[in-house]
Motif scaffolding. Structure first.
Motif, PDB file in Angstrom:
ATOM      1  N   LEU A  89     -13.682 -50.483  82.773  1.00 34.94           N
ATOM      2  CA  LEU A  89     -13.102 -51.343  81.740  1.00 34.94           C
ATOM      3  C   LEU A  89     -11.651 -51.686  82.059  1.00 34.94           C
ATOM      4  CD1 LEU A  89     -14.430 -49.614  78.513  1.00 34.94           C
ATOM      5  CD2 LEU A  89     -14.933 -51.934  79.238  1.00 34.94           C
ATOM      6  N   GLU A  90     -10.885 -50.672  82.428  1.00 38.61           N
ATOM      7  CA  GLU A  90      -9.474 -50.889  82.730  1.00 38.61           C
ATOM      8  C   GLU A  90      -9.295 -51.857  83.899  1.00 38.61           C
ATOM      9  OE1 GLU A  90      -7.854 -46.539  81.227  1.00 38.61           O
ATOM     10  OE2 GLU A  90      -8.187 -46.884  83.366  1.00 38.61           O
ATOM     11  N   LYS A  91     -10.089 -51.675  84.915  1.00 38.93           N
ATOM     12  CA  LYS A  91      -9.950 -52.504  86.109  1.00 38.93           C
ATOM     13  C   LYS A  91     -10.366 -53.949  85.858  1.00 38.93           C
ATOM     14  CE  LYS A  91     -11.411 -52.958  90.896  1.00 38.93           C
ATOM     15  NZ  LYS A  91     -12.212 -52.411  91.987  1.00 38.93           N
ATOM     16  N   TYR A  92     -11.553 -54.142  85.283  1.00 41.80           N
ATOM     17  CA  TYR A  92     -12.113 -55.487  85.205  1.00 41.80           C
ATOM     18  C   TYR A  92     -11.710 -56.277  83.968  1.00 41.80           C
ATOM     19  CZ  TYR A  92     -14.772 -54.174  89.260  1.00 41.80           C
ATOM     20  OH  TYR A  92     -15.119 -53.771  90.527  1.00 41.80           O
ATOM     21  N   LEU A  93     -11.278 -55.609  82.901  1.00 42.05           N
ATOM     22  CA  LEU A  93     -10.848 -56.351  81.721  1.00 42.05           C
ATOM     23  C   LEU A  93      -9.331 -56.456  81.606  1.00 42.05           C
ATOM     24  CD1 LEU A  93     -13.366 -55.163  78.967  1.00 42.05           C
ATOM     25  CD2 LEU A  93     -13.443 -57.208  80.397  1.00 42.05           C
ATOM     26  N   ILE A  94      -8.612 -55.533  82.265  1.00 39.67           N
ATOM     27  CA  ILE A  94      -7.151 -55.581  82.178  1.00 39.67           C
ATOM     28  C   ILE A  94      -6.528 -55.759  83.561  1.00 39.67           C
ATOM     29  CG2 ILE A  94      -5.076 -54.385  81.394  1.00 39.67           C
ATOM     30  CD1 ILE A  94      -6.955 -52.671  79.626  1.00 39.67           C
ATOM     31  N   GLY A  95      -6.778 -54.808  84.443  1.00 33.99           N
ATOM     32  CA  GLY A  95      -6.081 -54.746  85.730  1.00 33.99           C
ATOM     33  C   GLY A  95      -6.147 -56.012  86.551  1.00 33.99           C
ATOM     34  N   GLU A  96      -7.305 -56.620  86.631  1.00 36.85           N
ATOM     35  CA  GLU A  96      -7.445 -57.828  87.452  1.00 36.85           C
ATOM     36  C   GLU A  96      -6.894 -59.077  86.776  1.00 36.85           C
ATOM     37  OE1 GLU A  96     -11.381 -58.346  88.988  1.00 36.85           O
ATOM     38  OE2 GLU A  96     -11.183 -56.601  90.299  1.00 36.85           O
ATOM     39  N   HIS A  97      -6.473 -58.929  85.513  1.00 40.38           N
ATOM     40  CA  HIS A  97      -6.028 -60.116  84.769  1.00 40.38           C
ATOM     41  C   HIS A  97      -4.618 -59.984  84.208  1.00 40.38           C
ATOM     42  CE1 HIS A  97     -10.136 -61.499  85.060  1.00 40.38           C
ATOM     43  NE2 HIS A  97     -10.542 -60.369  84.546  1.00 40.38           N
ATOM     44  N   ILE A  98      -3.866 -58.985  84.628  1.00 40.13           N
ATOM     45  CA  ILE A  98      -2.533 -58.779  84.057  1.00 40.13           C
ATOM     46  C   ILE A  98      -1.660 -60.019  84.220  1.00 40.13           C
ATOM     47  CG2 ILE A  98      -0.348 -57.531  84.303  1.00 40.13           C
ATOM     48  CD1 ILE A  98      -1.882 -55.011  84.756  1.00 40.13           C
ATOM     49  N   GLN A  99      -1.604 -60.564  85.411  1.00 41.08           N
ATOM     50  CA  GLN A  99      -0.749 -61.745  85.641  1.00 41.08           C
ATOM     51  C   GLN A  99      -1.193 -62.927  84.782  1.00 41.08           C
ATOM     52  OE1 GLN A  99       2.155 -62.105  87.218  1.00 41.08           O
ATOM     53  NE2 GLN A  99       2.026 -59.887  87.495  1.00 41.08           N
ATOM     54  N   SER A 100      -2.487 -63.153  84.687  1.00 39.90           N
ATOM     55  CA  SER A 100      -2.989 -64.259  83.860  1.00 39.90           C
ATOM     56  C   SER A 100      -2.652 -64.043  82.396  1.00 39.90           C
ATOM     57  CB  SER A 100      -4.504 -64.396  84.012  1.00 39.90           C
ATOM     58  OG  SER A 100      -4.839 -64.686  85.337  1.00 39.90           O
ATOM     59  N   ILE A 101      -2.808 -62.816  81.929  1.00 39.91           N
ATOM     60  CA  ILE A 101      -2.501 -62.491  80.533  1.00 39.91           C
ATOM     61  C   ILE A 101      -1.024 -62.742  80.254  1.00 39.91           C
ATOM     62  CG2 ILE A 101      -2.279 -60.566  78.902  1.00 39.91           C
ATOM     63  CD1 ILE A 101      -4.868 -59.412  80.175  1.00 39.91           C
ATOM     64  N   LEU A 102      -0.171 -62.267  81.148  1.00 40.89           N
ATOM     65  CA  LEU A 102       1.267 -62.421  80.940  1.00 40.89           C
ATOM     66  C   LEU A 102       1.700 -63.880  81.041  1.00 40.89           C
ATOM     67  CD1 LEU A 102       2.587 -59.280  82.856  1.00 40.89           C
ATOM     68  CD2 LEU A 102       2.387 -59.595  80.373  1.00 40.89           C
ATOM     69  N   GLN A 103       1.143 -64.619  81.988  1.00 43.54           N
ATOM     70  CA  GLN A 103       1.517 -66.026  82.154  1.00 43.54           C
ATOM     71  C   GLN A 103       0.985 -66.898  81.023  1.00 43.54           C
ATOM     72  OE1 GLN A 103       0.050 -66.985  86.057  1.00 43.54           O
ATOM     73  NE2 GLN A 103       1.699 -65.900  87.090  1.00 43.54           N
ATOM     74  N   LYS A 104      -0.181 -66.560  80.536  1.00 36.15           N
ATOM     75  CA  LYS A 104      -0.843 -67.413  79.556  1.00 36.15           C
ATOM     76  C   LYS A 104      -0.336 -67.206  78.130  1.00 36.15           C
ATOM     77  CE  LYS A 104      -5.520 -68.633  78.067  1.00 36.15           C
ATOM     78  NZ  LYS A 104      -6.931 -68.281  78.154  1.00 36.15           N
ATOM     79  N   GLY A 105       0.085 -65.974  77.784  1.00 34.02           N
ATOM     80  CA  GLY A 105       0.379 -65.771  76.368  1.00 34.02           C
ATOM     81  C   GLY A 105       1.563 -64.902  76.019  1.00 34.02           C
ATOM     82  N   PHE A 106       2.202 -64.289  76.995  1.00 38.48           N
ATOM     83  CA  PHE A 106       3.285 -63.358  76.702  1.00 38.48           C
ATOM     84  C   PHE A 106       4.470 -64.053  76.029  1.00 38.48           C
ATOM     85  CE2 PHE A 106       7.062 -60.911  78.163  1.00 38.48           C
ATOM     86  CZ  PHE A 106       6.822 -59.764  77.424  1.00 38.48           C
ATOM     87  N   ASP A 107       4.936 -65.168  76.603  1.00 39.15           N
ATOM     88  CA  ASP A 107       6.090 -65.885  76.037  1.00 39.15           C
ATOM     89  C   ASP A 107       5.825 -66.313  74.596  1.00 39.15           C
ATOM     90  OD1 ASP A 107       7.201 -65.534  78.494  1.00 39.15           O
ATOM     91  OD2 ASP A 107       7.287 -67.665  79.030  1.00 39.15           O
ATOM     92  N   GLN A 108       4.641 -66.809  74.350  1.00 37.50           N
ATOM     93  CA  GLN A 108       4.289 -67.277  73.011  1.00 37.50           C
ATOM     94  C   GLN A 108       4.270 -66.120  72.008  1.00 37.50           C
ATOM     95  OE1 GLN A 108       0.481 -69.180  72.766  1.00 37.50           O
ATOM     96  NE2 GLN A 108       0.724 -69.718  70.617  1.00 37.50           N
ATOM     97  N   MET A 109       3.725 -64.973  72.425  1.00 38.85           N
ATOM     98  CA  MET A 109       3.688 -63.829  71.516  1.00 38.85           C
ATOM     99  C   MET A 109       5.095 -63.358  71.168  1.00 38.85           C
ATOM    100  SD  MET A 109       0.381 -61.507  72.582  1.00 38.85           S
ATOM    101  CE  MET A 109       0.780 -61.306  74.300  1.00 38.85           C
ATOM    102  N   ILE A 110       6.004 -63.377  72.142  1.00 38.70           N
ATOM    103  CA  ILE A 110       7.384 -62.968  71.864  1.00 38.70           C
ATOM    104  C   ILE A 110       8.070 -64.007  70.978  1.00 38.70           C
ATOM    105  CG2 ILE A 110       9.667 -62.616  72.863  1.00 38.70           C
ATOM    106  CD1 ILE A 110       8.375 -61.259  75.194  1.00 38.70           C
ATOM    107  N   SER A 111       7.926 -65.273  71.316  1.00 34.27           N
ATOM    108  CA  SER A 111       8.577 -66.341  70.550  1.00 34.27           C
ATOM    109  C   SER A 111       8.121 -66.349  69.090  1.00 34.27           C
ATOM    110  CB  SER A 111       8.287 -67.702  71.174  1.00 34.27           C
ATOM    111  OG  SER A 111       8.824 -67.764  72.468  1.00 34.27           O
ATOM    112  N   GLU A 112       6.865 -66.038  68.869  1.00 31.42           N
ATOM    113  CA  GLU A 112       6.314 -66.051  67.509  1.00 31.42           C
ATOM    114  C   GLU A 112       6.421 -64.686  66.820  1.00 31.42           C
ATOM    115  OE1 GLU A 112       2.344 -67.562  67.929  1.00 31.42           O
ATOM    116  OE2 GLU A 112       3.051 -69.543  68.571  1.00 31.42           O
ATOM    117  N   HIS A 113       7.077 -63.749  67.480  1.00 23.84           N
ATOM    118  CA  HIS A 113       7.283 -62.394  66.920  1.00 23.84           C
ATOM    119  C   HIS A 113       5.958 -61.742  66.488  1.00 23.84           C
ATOM    120  CE1 HIS A 113      11.539 -63.230  66.989  1.00 23.84           C
ATOM    121  NE2 HIS A 113      11.317 -64.341  66.324  1.00 23.84           N
TER     122      HIS A 113
END
Length: 161
Positions: A90-114
């Motif tokens: 689970l860690e590898k295939y749902l999180i580990g392989e997608h960390i960069q995509s997760i951060l690029q796709k939604g991290f800024d928006q989550m911070i901006s919207e608190h």
């Protein structure tokens, strides 16, 4: 009443067969290996599809739900020897392989919207990966630099007028 007795007896029969198979090491040699292999395939495909389909907060909630489902399966149906390889899968295939995509796709928006709840969940999931927190730190550092740069440009433009 008879149905409950039959159900109870069926459960005990299943449990005894399960214990017998485990003692013969059939569980690990036949079932567990194939189960983990199929789980890897499932979660690899699911992770890629869901990340494209869902917004990052929804994807993170989906991943959290999957961890809960697998922990439930581990408690009720699977032997404890399956826990480490299944959680790693689970860690590898749902999180580990997608960390960069997760951060690029939604991290800024989550911070901006608190969105503190989503950010907390992001941190909890990413901290399961060996260098996940470091990648999160880099993304946060980038966010701060970009925001400061934008603020600085706005400030200079304001001074010019």
């Amino acid at each position: 009443m008879i149905f409950l007795l039959l159900l109870r007896n069926s459960f005990f029969l299943f449990f005894n067969i399960f214990c017998f198979c485990f003692c013969l090491k059939l569980y690990q040699s036949i079932f567990e290996t194939e189960f983990i292999r199929e789980s890897e395939l499932l979660y690899k495909i699911e992770g890629e599809a869901k990340l494209q389909l869902l917004e990052v907060p929804d994807y993170l909630n989906h991943v959290e739900k999957r961890f809960g489902e697998e922990n439930n399966r581990l408690l009720h149906y699977l032997h404890s020897s399956s826990k480490q390889p299944l959680i790693f899968c689970l860690e590898k295939y749902l999180i580990g392989e997608h960390i960069q995509s997760i951060l690029q796709k939604g991290f800024d928006q989550m911070i901006s919207e608190h969105r503190l709840g989503d950010l907390k969940l992001l941190y909890l999931l990413i901290s399961r990966i060996s260098n996940g927190v470091d990648q999160l730190r880099v993304a946060y550092s980038q966010y701060i630099k970009v925001r400061f740069y934008c603020w600085l440009i706005d400030w200079f433009l304001l001074l010019r007028t």
